[in-house]
Enzyme design. Sequence first.
Site, PDB file in Angstrom:
ATOM      1  N   GLN A 136       0.827  -1.211   0.000  1.00 25.62           N
ATOM      2  CA  GLN A 136       0.000   0.000   0.000  1.00 25.62           C
ATOM      3  C   GLN A 136       0.856   1.254   0.000  1.00 25.62           C
ATOM      4  OE1 GLN A 136      -2.173   1.611   3.455  1.00 25.62           O
ATOM      5  NE2 GLN A 136      -4.056   1.150   2.338  1.00 25.62           N
TER       6      GLN A 136
ATOM      7  N   CYS B  88      -6.254   6.898   5.613  1.00 25.17           N
ATOM      8  CA  CYS B  88      -5.507   7.099   6.856  1.00 25.17           C
ATOM      9  C   CYS B  88      -5.858   8.461   7.471  1.00 25.17           C
ATOM     10  CB  CYS B  88      -3.999   7.005   6.600  1.00 25.17           C
ATOM     11  SG  CYS B  88      -3.089   7.198   8.138  1.00 25.17           S
TER      12      CYS B  88
ATOM     13  N   LYS C 233      -8.251   1.959  -1.242  1.00 28.91           N
ATOM     14  CA  LYS C 233      -8.956   1.798   0.041  1.00 28.91           C
ATOM     15  C   LYS C 233      -9.455   3.162   0.497  1.00 28.91           C
ATOM     16  CE  LYS C 233      -8.529  -0.375   4.597  1.00 28.91           C
ATOM     17  NZ  LYS C 233      -8.141   0.655   5.580  1.00 28.91           N
TER      18      LYS C 233
ATOM     19  N   GLY D 227      -9.173  -6.321  10.214  1.00 31.27           N
ATOM     20  CA  GLY D 227      -7.975  -5.687  10.751  1.00 31.27           C
ATOM     21  C   GLY D 227      -7.734  -6.069  12.196  1.00 31.27           C
ATOM     22  N   ARG D 228      -8.272  -5.264  13.109  1.00 31.29           N
ATOM     23  CA  ARG D 228      -7.924  -5.393  14.537  1.00 31.29           C
ATOM     24  C   ARG D 228      -8.230  -6.772  15.116  1.00 31.29           C
ATOM     25  NH1 ARG D 228     -11.211  -0.230  16.052  1.00 31.29           N
ATOM     26  NH2 ARG D 228     -12.374  -1.138  14.309  1.00 31.29           N
TER      27      ARG D 228
HETATM   28  C1  LIG Z   1      -2.932  -0.091  14.142  1.00 34.05           C
HETATM   29  C2  LIG Z   1      -3.665   0.188  12.854  1.00 34.05           C
HETATM   30  C3  LIG Z   1      -2.948   0.577  11.737  1.00 34.05           C
HETATM   31  C4  LIG Z   1      -3.616   0.831  10.535  1.00 34.05           C
HETATM   32  N1  LIG Z   1      -2.871   1.158   9.427  1.00 34.05           N
HETATM   33  C5  LIG Z   1      -3.497   1.295   8.230  1.00 34.05           C
HETATM   34  C6  LIG Z   1      -2.746   1.502   7.050  1.00 34.05           C
HETATM   35  O1  LIG Z   1      -1.501   1.538   7.052  1.00 34.05           O
HETATM   36  N2  LIG Z   1      -3.430   1.643   5.883  1.00 34.05           N
HETATM   37  C7  LIG Z   1      -4.808   1.592   5.843  1.00 34.05           C
HETATM   38  O2  LIG Z   1      -5.387   1.715   4.756  1.00 34.05           O
HETATM   39  N3  LIG Z   1      -5.533   1.374   6.936  1.00 34.05           N
HETATM   40  C8  LIG Z   1      -4.916   1.214   8.126  1.00 34.05           C
HETATM   41  N4  LIG Z   1      -5.659   0.934   9.237  1.00 34.05           N
HETATM   42  C9  LIG Z   1      -7.117   0.755   9.121  1.00 34.05           C
HETATM   43  C10 LIG Z   1      -7.453  -0.712   8.909  1.00 34.05           C
HETATM   44  O3  LIG Z   1      -6.947  -1.179   7.684  1.00 34.05           O
HETATM   45  C11 LIG Z   1      -8.978  -0.912   8.923  1.00 34.05           C
HETATM   46  O4  LIG Z   1      -9.537  -0.142   7.898  1.00 34.05           O
HETATM   47  C12 LIG Z   1      -9.622  -0.505  10.248  1.00 34.05           C
HETATM   48  O5  LIG Z   1      -8.878  -0.979  11.349  1.00 34.05           O
HETATM   49  C13 LIG Z   1     -11.065  -1.037  10.339  1.00 34.05           C
HETATM   50  O6  LIG Z   1     -11.094  -2.443  10.238  1.00 34.05           O
HETATM   51  P1  LIG Z   1     -11.261  -3.387  11.554  1.00 34.05           P
HETATM   52  O7  LIG Z   1     -12.492  -2.918  12.272  1.00 34.05           O
HETATM   53  O8  LIG Z   1     -11.387  -4.777  10.995  1.00 34.05           O
HETATM   54  O9  LIG Z   1     -10.047  -3.165  12.391  1.00 34.05           O
HETATM   55  C14 LIG Z   1      -5.030   0.706  10.457  1.00 34.05           C
HETATM   56  C15 LIG Z   1      -5.738   0.328  11.596  1.00 34.05           C
HETATM   57  C16 LIG Z   1      -5.084   0.065  12.781  1.00 34.05           C
HETATM   58  C17 LIG Z   1      -5.879  -0.357  13.985  1.00 34.05           C
END
Ligand SMILES: Cc1cc2nc3c(=O)[nH]c(=O)nc-3n(C[C@H](O)[C@H](O)[C@H](O)COP(=O)(O)O)c2cc1C
Length: 324
Positions: free
Chosen positions: A73, A103, A142, A227-228
């Site tokens: 990415q 982001c 994204k 993600g999380r």
């Molecule tokens: C620690 C952390 C780092 C993240 N870094 C990125 C990133 O580098 N690029 C991105 O598009 N989204 C990033 N996100 C967002 C996640 O990709 C995702 O969209 C968001 O956590 C919601 O999904 P979830 O509810 O399954 O966690 C990050 C989220 C977290 C918690």
Amino acid sequence: MQTVKIGNHIIEKTASLAPMASVADKAMRIMCKKFGAAMVTGEMASAKGLCYSDRKTAELLCTDDFERPMAVQLFGSEPEFMAKAAVIASSYKPDFIDINCGCPVPKVAGNGSGSALMKDIPLLGRIVEAVVKAVDIPVTVKIRKGWDENSVNAVEAAKAAEQSGAAAVAVHARTKNQMYLGRADLDIIALVKQSVKIPVIGNGDVDSAESCKYMYDYTGCDLVMVGRAACGRPWIFSEIRHFLETGEALNPPSAEKQLQIMEEHIRLLCQYKGEYIGMKEARKHTAWYLKGRPGAAKLRNRCGTLSTLLDFEDMLNDIKNSEQ
Ligand SMILES: Cc1cc2nc3c(=O)[nH]c(=O)nc-3n(C[C@H](O)[C@H](O)[C@H](O)COP(=O)(O)O)c2cc1C
């Protein structure tokens, strides 16, 4: 298992690992892949950092064949830099280039990158177009629901991405202002799905096999991104796969097996990053793995002090002894 085609790649419709800066590194991606993640995306890398030959930025792009299909990415706000960075990134042989339009952190959004692109859809389109022209692998995008509740424009952003040649769009169903708080709005994913022809990847709050299936059923999305919930729990991908295939819940690994999985992850981290950096990063991963175990609060403090593999092994032995 049903599949979705993104570019020339056939992806199983289970769940993919979301990009997460400082979390979704090679060790994490490999662990998730081992448990059946349908695809993985790496940590965001700065387009300018790549163009200016920053070694640390380039390290984010290193991949392993085992991870495929995988995306790297990029974030940036200038089409020329993004195109140049995409060419550099594609030399690391990822299967996709993903463009970060979500982001929220000030050092990214404050420079017009990441979620700030949700405020300038024509620029988002120009960036996608420039990257698509520059590389011969599929480009995905994204996005978020919008910048804030008064400017919900995920549909407009997804259409711009599609018209500019994107092969798929992932929707984190929250606005930038929500950061990671509040419930993800599944209706916006459904709306995007109805508005574009390219595959739509739904993202936000999936934390179980059941909630993954619910996202597929409710939104009609083509792939779900987690993600999380994968932090300290890479086996969520096998739970999702099993549930989608059989309709039955798969038990999580035993407490003992979970320790083995954690150990494998931490050893991979140290293998890829060296013991010094690997163990610093192991602090958060071990705390996630050990959440919910007896004495978790004390264990979390101990995780925060880990500096060497020996510290980690000592902790592991103490946990095993105390749980016998
Ligand atoms: C620690 C952390 C780092 C993240 N870094 C990125 C990133 O580098 N690029 C991105 O598009 N989204 C990033 N996100 C967002 C996640 O990709 C995702 O969209 C968001 O956590 C919601 O999904 P979830 O509810 O399954 O966690 C990050 C989220 C977290 C918690």
